[in-house]
Design an enzyme around this catalytic site. Structure first.
Site, PDB file in Angstrom:
ATOM      1  N   HIS A 126       0.811  -1.214   0.000  1.00  0.00           N
ATOM      2  CA  HIS A 126       0.000   0.000   0.000  1.00  0.00           C
ATOM      3  C   HIS A 126       0.854   1.278   0.000  1.00  0.00           C
ATOM      4  CE1 HIS A 126       0.921   0.916   4.239  1.00  0.00           C
ATOM      5  NE2 HIS A 126       0.945  -0.408   4.376  1.00  0.00           N
ATOM      6  N   HIS A 135      11.708  -0.602 -12.946  1.00  0.00           N
ATOM      7  CA  HIS A 135      11.529  -2.041 -13.171  1.00  0.00           C
ATOM      8  C   HIS A 135      11.641  -2.751 -11.827  1.00  0.00           C
ATOM      9  CE1 HIS A 135      12.563  -5.748 -15.888  1.00  0.00           C
ATOM     10  NE2 HIS A 135      11.809  -6.087 -14.863  1.00  0.00           N
TER      11      HIS A 135
END
Length: 203
Positions: A126, A135
């Site tokens: 979260h 990446h």
């Protein structure tokens, strides 16, 4: 639609697009093609940049810096590819050009910047914020409220604890455990993660 880059990364994106029924892939585009086809999709030499105007495109190249260079010169309708076996919370923001691979878990209020890759089995908890051209490699895990700057690569199986800020164009090595904020361009390895060098600003 079109894919730019005929590599192993391209093969994974083809599978995502086919499984999600995103669009039909017309061609794969590559600067220096070494074969004629991937999965019966014809590979063509990179056309003039004007070719891409108004066309749907995903850059199927894993290298963050190369993706940035391509987007700096090509104007296209950049799509998002999300594998149907990834798990996304209802409140996730994903910018254009991103690819979310199988088994990735992205939880509430995550923000992902343009042309980023969330690879197989990665976990983004979260309130994380990822910059453009990031990446997150397979099985890497970001705890809550982690910030990752532009162009940074989080290696396979790396762990970033909650609240850590990763700078721009950082490389986190495979299996590293990052407990503290990381400066721009740093290369981090080990458990606990330590800086071993800095990436070149021109990479």
């Amino acid at each position: 639609m079109y894919l730019f880059g005929a590599s192993g990364h391209c093969k994974v994106i083809i599978d995502i697009i086919q499984k999600s029924n995103l669009e039909v892939i017309e061609n794969i585009i590559d600067d220096n093609p070494v074969e004629d086809k991937i999965d019966n999709i014809t590979i063509i030499k990179t056309p003039n940049d004007d070719f891409f105007k108004g066309k749907s495109l995903i850059i199927s190249i894993g290298n963050n810096a190369i993706r940035k260079k391509i987007t700096s010169r090509i104007s296209a309708n950049y799509l998002v590819a999300i594998h149907p076996k990834s798990i996304l919370a209802s409140k996730v923001s994903i910018a254009e050009g991103c690819v979310i691979m199988a088994g990735a878990i992205i939880n509430a209020d995550v923000v992902i910047g343009k042309h980023s890759i969330i690879n197989s089995g990665a976990v983004i908890e979260h309130d994380c914020i990822l910059g453009d051209f990031v990446h997150i490699s397979p099985n890497a895990s970001l705890a809550g409220s982690v910030i990752v700057g532009e162009g940074s690569q989080i290696g396979i199986g790396a762990i970033i604890i909650q609240g850590v800020k990763i700078g721009n164009w950082v490389t986190i090595g495979a299996g590293a455990v990052v407990l503290n904020d990381v400066f721009d361009f740093a290369v981090i390895v080990g458990n606990p993660g330590k800086i071993i060098k800095y990436n070149s600003i021109n990479e």
